[in-house]
Design a protein around this motif. Sequence first.
Motif, PDB file in Angstrom:
ATOM      1  N   ALA A 220       0.836  -1.205   0.000  1.00 55.59           N
ATOM      2  CA  ALA A 220       0.000   0.000   0.000  1.00 55.59           C
ATOM      3  C   ALA A 220       0.867   1.250   0.000  1.00 55.59           C
ATOM      4  N   GLY A 221       1.952   1.220   0.767  1.00 51.65           N
ATOM      5  CA  GLY A 221       2.847   2.372   0.844  1.00 51.65           C
ATOM      6  C   GLY A 221       3.501   2.692  -0.480  1.00 51.65           C
ATOM      7  N   GLY A 222       3.817   1.665  -1.274  1.00 55.94           N
ATOM      8  CA  GLY A 222       4.429   1.902  -2.576  1.00 55.94           C
ATOM      9  C   GLY A 222       3.516   2.683  -3.504  1.00 55.94           C
ATOM     10  N   PHE A 223       2.226   2.339  -3.538  1.00 57.11           N
ATOM     11  CA  PHE A 223       1.264   3.087  -4.362  1.00 57.11           C
ATOM     12  C   PHE A 223       1.130   4.525  -3.869  1.00 57.11           C
ATOM     13  N   LEU A 224       1.081   4.672  -2.533  1.00 60.74           N
ATOM     14  CA  LEU A 224       0.963   6.009  -1.943  1.00 60.74           C
ATOM     15  C   LEU A 224       2.189   6.846  -2.259  1.00 60.74           C
ATOM     16  N   GLY A 225       3.373   6.242  -2.157  1.00 60.68           N
ATOM     17  CA  GLY A 225       4.611   6.964  -2.427  1.00 60.68           C
ATOM     18  C   GLY A 225       4.703   7.438  -3.862  1.00 60.68           C
TER      19      GLY A 225
END
Length: 259
Positions: A220-225
């Motif tokens: 999830a963090g990768g998409f947000l980043g």
Amino acid sequence: MNVLESFFILLGGLWAGTINTVVGSGTLVTFPILIALGIAPVMAVVSNAMGLIAGGVSGTWGYRRELRGMGRNLACLMPASLLGGMTGAYLLLHLPESVFSFVAPALIVLALALVIFQPRLQGVIKKRRESATSSRSHETIMVLLVFLTGVYGGYFVAAQGVLLVAILGIFMSGTLQNANAVKNVLALSVNVVAAISYLIFAPEKIIWQVVALIAVSSLAGGFLGARIGRKLPPVVLRTVIVILGLVALFFMLQKLVVA
């Protein structure tokens, strides 16, 4: 592992996935959390690196637009990253943990200097690219530096993104966002080859519950980043890189002092 401990790992994985996509150094969030929970350092490095692969995949996908036209660069640099990652993983499993801790701070200082002086250095290199011999020389230097960064990434993971962005921003043609996109691919390749090495040669050092928690949250963090990083102007992105690099340096120097 209780619910509270799992929550902290999930939170750390989310932040790590986000910041790794933007610039790197996400491990400086997850690694201290795992150590604080009583996990042995080598197991923490191994489990963390494997978990962050998911965040690397989502971050790379999020930056796919900036990867257009970067095929030649990736074909040139990917083998260096893969070989470096395998070498770093071997060192992690066979050398004392104290060895690389003395080298890491020097690498971070170098990375910060490269990031800070990147615009000026990039201008100088662009002028010298008019010479074919000079261009080949710069490409060779870039491949060597990417290999060495892969070794570092395969050993400890933390801040390899800072080093890669600094190197690519200076030696590779394109924007800083292009460099960031290529960085995500190269860092992911290092993590994948290191993970394969861990699976084959040291499966007993893998804590699968930690891997799963970090994988889910870093995905999830990768998409947000990717959404955050693309909107940042070069100056802001460079500033974030320097700040996180200083944080990385602080943690590494602190570890040396305590030791």
